[in-house]
Design a protein around this motif. Structure first.
Motif, PDB file in Angstrom:
ATOM      1  N   LEU A 156     -17.716 -15.541   9.812  1.00  0.00           N
ATOM      2  CA  LEU A 156     -16.088 -15.727   9.805  1.00  0.00           C
ATOM      3  C   LEU A 156     -15.554 -14.643   9.203  1.00  0.00           C
ATOM      4  O   LEU A 156     -14.497 -14.204   9.603  1.00  0.00           O
ATOM      5  CB  LEU A 156     -15.840 -17.088   9.310  1.00  0.00           C
ATOM      6  CG  LEU A 156     -15.963 -18.334  10.346  1.00  0.00           C
ATOM      7  CD1 LEU A 156     -15.710 -19.770   9.576  1.00  0.00           C
ATOM      8  CD2 LEU A 156     -15.125 -18.203  11.478  1.00  0.00           C
ATOM      9  N   ASN A 157     -16.224 -14.306   8.029  1.00  0.00           N
ATOM     10  CA  ASN A 157     -15.585 -12.915   7.314  1.00  0.00           C
ATOM     11  C   ASN A 157     -15.503 -11.823   8.295  1.00  0.00           C
ATOM     12  O   ASN A 157     -14.443 -11.148   8.275  1.00  0.00           O
ATOM     13  CB  ASN A 157     -16.238 -12.768   5.979  1.00  0.00           C
ATOM     14  CG  ASN A 157     -15.740 -11.805   5.081  1.00  0.00           C
ATOM     15  OD1 ASN A 157     -14.884 -12.163   4.642  1.00  0.00           O
ATOM     16  ND2 ASN A 157     -16.463 -10.675   4.884  1.00  0.00           N
ATOM     17  N   HIS A 158     -16.472 -11.858   8.884  1.00  0.00           N
ATOM     18  CA  HIS A 158     -16.316 -10.415   9.900  1.00  0.00           C
ATOM     19  C   HIS A 158     -15.534 -10.767  10.879  1.00  0.00           C
ATOM     20  O   HIS A 158     -14.932  -9.767  11.167  1.00  0.00           O
ATOM     21  CB  HIS A 158     -17.975 -10.336  10.328  1.00  0.00           C
ATOM     22  CG  HIS A 158     -17.989  -9.282  11.545  1.00  0.00           C
ATOM     23  ND1 HIS A 158     -18.374  -7.979  11.067  1.00  0.00           N
ATOM     24  CD2 HIS A 158     -17.888  -9.292  12.773  1.00  0.00           C
ATOM     25  CE1 HIS A 158     -18.353  -7.331  12.319  1.00  0.00           C
ATOM     26  NE2 HIS A 158     -17.988  -8.082  13.279  1.00  0.00           N
ATOM     27  N   ARG A 159     -15.353 -11.908  11.454  1.00  0.00           N
ATOM     28  CA  ARG A 159     -14.304 -11.949  12.505  1.00  0.00           C
ATOM     29  C   ARG A 159     -12.973 -11.776  11.901  1.00  0.00           C
ATOM     30  O   ARG A 159     -12.021 -11.102  12.802  1.00  0.00           O
ATOM     31  CB  ARG A 159     -14.351 -13.256  13.193  1.00  0.00           C
ATOM     32  CG  ARG A 159     -15.836 -13.616  14.047  1.00  0.00           C
ATOM     33  CD  ARG A 159     -15.688 -12.847  15.313  1.00  0.00           C
ATOM     34  NE  ARG A 159     -14.550 -13.405  16.022  1.00  0.00           N
ATOM     35  CZ  ARG A 159     -14.733 -14.537  17.060  1.00  0.00           C
ATOM     36  NH1 ARG A 159     -16.064 -15.078  17.427  1.00  0.00           N
ATOM     37  NH2 ARG A 159     -13.837 -14.981  17.753  1.00  0.00           N
ATOM     38  N   TYR A 160     -12.690 -12.456  10.833  1.00  0.00           N
ATOM     39  CA  TYR A 160     -11.315 -12.191  10.134  1.00  0.00           C
ATOM     40  C   TYR A 160     -11.076 -10.984  10.042  1.00  0.00           C
ATOM     41  O   TYR A 160     -10.054 -10.497  10.086  1.00  0.00           O
ATOM     42  CB  TYR A 160     -11.127 -13.237   8.990  1.00  0.00           C
ATOM     43  CG  TYR A 160     -10.804 -14.535   9.422  1.00  0.00           C
ATOM     44  CD1 TYR A 160      -9.651 -14.836   9.876  1.00  0.00           C
ATOM     45  CD2 TYR A 160     -11.712 -15.661   9.014  1.00  0.00           C
ATOM     46  CE1 TYR A 160      -9.358 -16.141  10.363  1.00  0.00           C
ATOM     47  CE2 TYR A 160     -11.610 -17.030   9.107  1.00  0.00           C
ATOM     48  CZ  TYR A 160     -10.374 -17.343   9.937  1.00  0.00           C
ATOM     49  OH  TYR A 160     -10.104 -18.519  10.284  1.00  0.00           O
ATOM     50  N   GLY A 161     -12.178 -10.102   9.550  1.00  0.00           N
ATOM     51  CA  GLY A 161     -12.232  -8.717   9.277  1.00  0.00           C
ATOM     52  C   GLY A 161     -11.661  -7.847  10.499  1.00  0.00           C
ATOM     53  O   GLY A 161     -10.887  -6.878  10.436  1.00  0.00           O
ATOM     54  N   ASP A 162     -12.124  -8.309  11.555  1.00  0.00           N
ATOM     55  CA  ASP A 162     -12.048  -7.433  12.879  1.00  0.00           C
ATOM     56  C   ASP A 162     -10.513  -7.774  12.951  1.00  0.00           C
ATOM     57  O   ASP A 162      -9.917  -6.828  13.858  1.00  0.00           O
ATOM     58  CB  ASP A 162     -12.867  -8.198  13.953  1.00  0.00           C
ATOM     59  CG  ASP A 162     -14.387  -7.595  13.844  1.00  0.00           C
ATOM     60  OD1 ASP A 162     -14.405  -6.529  13.048  1.00  0.00           O
ATOM     61  OD2 ASP A 162     -15.442  -8.074  14.364  1.00  0.00           O
ATOM     62  N   LYS A 163     -10.015  -9.071  12.892  1.00  0.00           N
ATOM     63  CA  LYS A 163      -8.627  -9.150  13.178  1.00  0.00           C
ATOM     64  C   LYS A 163      -7.752  -8.602  12.349  1.00  0.00           C
ATOM     65  O   LYS A 163      -6.444  -8.244  12.744  1.00  0.00           O
ATOM     66  CB  LYS A 163      -8.315 -10.975  12.905  1.00  0.00           C
ATOM     67  CG  LYS A 163      -8.941 -11.581  14.137  1.00  0.00           C
ATOM     68  CD  LYS A 163      -8.632 -13.052  14.011  1.00  0.00           C
ATOM     69  CE  LYS A 163      -8.972 -14.140  15.135  1.00  0.00           C
ATOM     70  NZ  LYS A 163      -8.539 -15.583  14.898  1.00  0.00           N
TER      71      LYS A 163
END
Length: 504
Positions: A287-294
């Motif tokens: 999730l941290n990666h996905r939020y970082g991509d956003k």
């Protein structure tokens, strides 16, 4: 009117409560078992074996019949298993595969093939199972057998017991696989006054009982709240989820079972605790990666920072086996009348909250998982829920929307199944891996674990529109387990060195 039963059909019995639950429209659930083999498969051998043995198992030679009305005051929907004649050829598929269609990528071919099955419902005019034989070379197998069956036939433990009964040890083709005797751990709290007087033991027994009652009440209230209004935070794991008949994709990854056992023993916990802790850590990092991509600009990512928003509510429904003996069982014992290790869906589930956060210490998620599960074990909620499901379905039948909302309001479901202890063969075909998944649920992510020989296979079912990169979740799972093992190994080495220095 009730469907007419022909001379070749004999009425057997009504569905169990959990089987009826899986028949609800929004929870119409199928199990997919993918078995990788180390050599090509012969469809004729599979067909011949089924013709001689399928009649021995009542669920695989019975179809589901639902009456349009009942005469009882309780609404049991009239669902019954009806034993019928099985034409095995209608259940076994061995497509003629064009090598050019594969394009040297067998994994993608198998993935696409199995994914398309999720859009084609099982034919309820026949017994609810089918087998697909794919003689396609993949990364970890020379051929793949895919068994799809409706979840109302059985739970994962029943199906695994049936599979093991059909196999033999790869090291000794005449020998049956070893069936481990796994007893359920006691649910009582550890007794600090076992060597003290009767008064202190009595006080602790009263305290333990009160905690048991309190935990049960809290869990039941949380179930009611989840059914009415308490839903998980919308995250990249569940955005847009909620449609159970969307196409699903499957992904699996094998990790070392010995590494998991090392962490289990070092932390004095169960394998389930280790898997929950690793999953909690992996989903936090994903999730941290996905939020970082956003949050990244111009296509860049900030996933190396803490991008997680505060106060994320993420829960997993964890499957609980209600049988006294929770491991693989002899199938003949499971089918025996009045058996305590009964065949079918004798299971329940608990809601387990995940702490979504980045931890500098890899052991923190393990400690959190152990604490949560110790509390869940000291509760009568799983057994109570099974009885509640039975009561509500009897009273309201298919109109019981309580469970549909409960399932829809959490992020994921998880299960862990004990598989064969050693490598096994099916009709002389050496099995490389076993991966069990399911689909039909409203969640965009399902996580299943199954042990096989010295491996633990992680199986993910995902809605690709919500989770396009399931391999990254497995990457994070593998990395989390490695970090936990390395940390514990370092601590163990330090203790050995310290003890040696003190000895000098």
């Amino acid at each position: 009117m009730k469907e007419k039963v022909t001379k070749e059909e004999v009425e057997e019995e009504p569905l169990s409560p959990m089987a009826r639950l899986f028949q609800l429209q929004e929870l119409d659930n199928c199990i997919v078992t993918m078995i990788g083999f180390k050599a090509k498969l012969s469809p004729d051998i599979i067909l011949d074996d089924l013709k001689h043995n399928v009649y021995k198992h009542p669920r695989f030679c019975s179809k589901l019949v639902i009456a349009t009305h009942t005469i009882h005051i309780y609404s049991d929907d009239g669902a019954r298993w009806i034993k019928t004649k099985v034409n095995v050829e209608d259940h076994v598929f061995a497509p003629d595969i064009d090598p050019h269609e594969i394009n040297e990528d067998g994994d993608s071919f198998v993935d696409d093939y199995v994914s398309r099955l999720t859009l084609n419902p099982l034919d309820k005019a026949r017994p609810l199972w089918e087998i697909h034989i794919l003689n396609v070379k993949t990364f970890d197998a020379e051929a793949v057998g895919v068994m799809r069956c409706h979840h109302s036939l059985a739970d994962g433990m029943s199906l695994m017991s049936l599979l093991v009964a059909c196999t033999r040890k790869s090291s000794d083709p005449e020998a049956f696989p070893t069936i481990p005797a796994i007893k359920r751990r006691g649910k009582t709290m550890s007794h600090p006054f076992s060597d003290k007087g009767w008064f202190l033991r009595l006080i602790f027994a009263i305290y333990s009982t009160l905690i048991l009652i309190w935990n049960t009440i809290v869990d039941l209230l949380l179930l009611l709240a989840t059914a009415l209004f308490l839903n998980d935070t919308e995250t990249p794991l569940n955005e847009g989820a909620g449609v159970g008949n969307n196409l699903r994709r499957f992904y699996h990854r094998a990790v070392s079972l010995n590494d998991i056992k090392f962490v289990k023993n070092a932390m004095n916990m169960t394998i389930n605790d280790v898997l929950l802790g690793a999953t909690q850590a992996a989903l936090s990092r994903y999730l941290n990666h996905r939020y970082g991509d956003k949050d990244g600009e111009d296509g860049t990512t900030t996933s190396y920072l803490n991008n997680l928003p505060g106060k994320i509510r993420t829960r997993a429904g964890v499957a609980i086996n209600l049988r006294r003996d929770i491991g693989i069982q002899p199938v003949e014992d499971m089918l025996a009348k009045g058996s305590e290790c009964r065949w079918g869906n004798y299971n329940s589930f608990v809601f387990v909250p995940f702490s979504i956060s980045l931890e500098t210490d890899p052991l923190v998620p393990l400690l959190k998982a152990k604490s949560i599960m110790e509390r869940k074990k000291h509760s009568l909620y799983p057994s109570m829920l099974y009885l509640i499901i039975k009561f509500i379905l009897n009273m309201f039948g298919h109109k019981a929307g309580l469970f549909r909302r409960s399932f829809s309001n959490i992020t994921t479901f998880m299960s862990n199944i004990v598989g064969p202890m050693e490598e096994v063969s099916l009709h002389g075909n050496h099995i490389a891996y076993i991966a069990l998944s399911n689909y039909g649920q409203p969640q965009a992510l399902m996580i299943h674990f199954i042990s096989y020989a010295e491996k633990m296979v992680i199986s993910l079912t995902v809605d690709p529109e919500v989770i396009p990169d399931p391999q990254k979740i497995c990457d994070e799972m593998e990395e989390s387990l490695k970090a936990m093992k390395d940390t514990l190994s370092t601590k163990s080495d330090r203790r050995v060195v310290g003890s040696h220095n003190r000895g000098q």
